[in-house]
Design a protein around this motif. Sequence first.
Motif, PDB file in Angstrom:
ATOM      1  N   GLU A 294      -2.542   7.449   4.683  1.00 14.45           N
ATOM      2  CA  GLU A 294      -2.646   8.221   4.848  1.00 14.45           C
ATOM      3  C   GLU A 294      -4.608   9.356   4.383  1.00 14.45           C
ATOM      4  O   GLU A 294      -5.581   9.523   5.253  1.00 14.45           O
ATOM      5  CB  GLU A 294      -1.922   9.303   4.475  1.00 14.45           C
ATOM      6  N   LYS A 295      -5.548   8.482   3.307  1.00 15.70           N
ATOM      7  CA  LYS A 295      -6.967   8.985   2.750  1.00 15.70           C
ATOM      8  C   LYS A 295      -7.678   8.345   3.734  1.00 15.70           C
ATOM      9  O   LYS A 295      -8.446   8.734   3.915  1.00 15.70           O
ATOM     10  CB  LYS A 295      -6.735   9.356   1.495  1.00 15.70           C
TER      11      LYS A 295
ATOM     12  N   LYS B 296      -3.090  -4.733   7.140  1.00 19.49           N
ATOM     13  CA  LYS B 296      -1.772  -4.680   8.214  1.00 19.49           C
ATOM     14  C   LYS B 296      -1.376  -3.077   8.520  1.00 19.49           C
ATOM     15  O   LYS B 296      -0.779  -2.496   9.280  1.00 19.49           O
ATOM     16  CB  LYS B 296      -0.259  -5.499   7.382  1.00 19.49           C
ATOM     17  N   GLU B 297      -0.848  -2.147   7.563  1.00 21.03           N
ATOM     18  CA  GLU B 297      -0.664  -0.948   7.834  1.00 21.03           C
ATOM     19  C   GLU B 297      -1.534  -0.230   8.135  1.00 21.03           C
ATOM     20  O   GLU B 297      -1.116   0.109   9.324  1.00 21.03           O
ATOM     21  CB  GLU B 297      -0.594  -0.206   6.747  1.00 21.03           C
ATOM     22  N   HIS B 298      -2.501  -0.511   8.402  1.00 25.17           N
ATOM     23  CA  HIS B 298      -3.923   0.340   9.247  1.00 25.17           C
ATOM     24  C   HIS B 298      -4.272  -0.375  10.621  1.00 25.17           C
ATOM     25  O   HIS B 298      -3.776   0.841  11.559  1.00 25.17           O
ATOM     26  CB  HIS B 298      -4.828  -0.127   8.506  1.00 25.17           C
TER      27      HIS B 298
ATOM     28  N   TYR C 211      -8.504  -8.661  -1.018  1.00 26.30           N
ATOM     29  CA  TYR C 211      -7.309  -9.827  -0.263  1.00 26.30           C
ATOM     30  C   TYR C 211      -7.515 -10.982   0.516  1.00 26.30           C
ATOM     31  O   TYR C 211      -6.137 -11.749   1.057  1.00 26.30           O
ATOM     32  CB  TYR C 211      -6.055  -8.553   0.244  1.00 26.30           C
ATOM     33  N   GLU C 212      -8.345 -10.739   0.894  1.00 26.03           N
ATOM     34  CA  GLU C 212      -9.040 -11.958   1.251  1.00 26.03           C
ATOM     35  C   GLU C 212      -8.256 -12.463   2.405  1.00 26.03           C
ATOM     36  O   GLU C 212      -7.997 -14.044   2.875  1.00 26.03           O
ATOM     37  CB  GLU C 212      -9.001 -13.377   0.489  1.00 26.03           C
TER      38      GLU C 212
ATOM     39  N   MET D  94       0.734  -0.994   0.062  1.00 26.83           N
ATOM     40  CA  MET D  94      -0.512  -0.141   0.000  1.00 26.83           C
ATOM     41  C   MET D  94       0.874   0.986   0.053  1.00 26.83           C
ATOM     42  O   MET D  94       1.508   1.479   1.095  1.00 26.83           O
ATOM     43  CB  MET D  94      -1.294   0.133   1.756  1.00 26.83           C
ATOM     44  N   ASN D  95       0.631   2.053  -0.689  1.00 26.45           N
ATOM     45  CA  ASN D  95       1.160   3.484  -1.102  1.00 26.45           C
ATOM     46  C   ASN D  95       0.373   4.585   0.697  1.00 26.45           C
ATOM     47  O   ASN D  95      -0.220   4.064   0.878  1.00 26.45           O
ATOM     48  CB  ASN D  95       1.371   4.654  -1.830  1.00 26.45           C
TER      49      ASN D  95
END
Length: 125
Positions: free
Chosen positions: A7-8, A58-60, A28-29, A1-2
Amino acid sequence: MNKLEIEKTMQMNSQKRYEYFIKKVSDYEEVWSLRNEQGWVTSKLDNGSTSLNFWPTKEHAELCAMKEWKKTVAVSIDLEEFIDSWLPGIDNDGVSVSIFFNNKDSITVPVKEILNNLEQELENY
């Protein structure tokens, strides 16, 4: 993810984050949550009930690993397992589901609604 997408999406209102969650986990299941040696992260709702927390990536999830969740790690849950085991178990236990906390708020959605929304989205694949 970018970084810009992260952020958005973290700035969206809770309903838009929920819609993003449904689409992203279907793509992404997998569903993400945070856990430590004591188990999965939970929150207390205003009515005093317990809520399990889930994120689309994962990032969130990692962005919320702070304060009382500081010593947690992001763990993926297979979407099929989430649908077949997790959500029915959560419903049976009378626990709420908190979707996509952004360090400010989240949305609590009934299990049956989450299941219905996921089934509808998965029909597109």
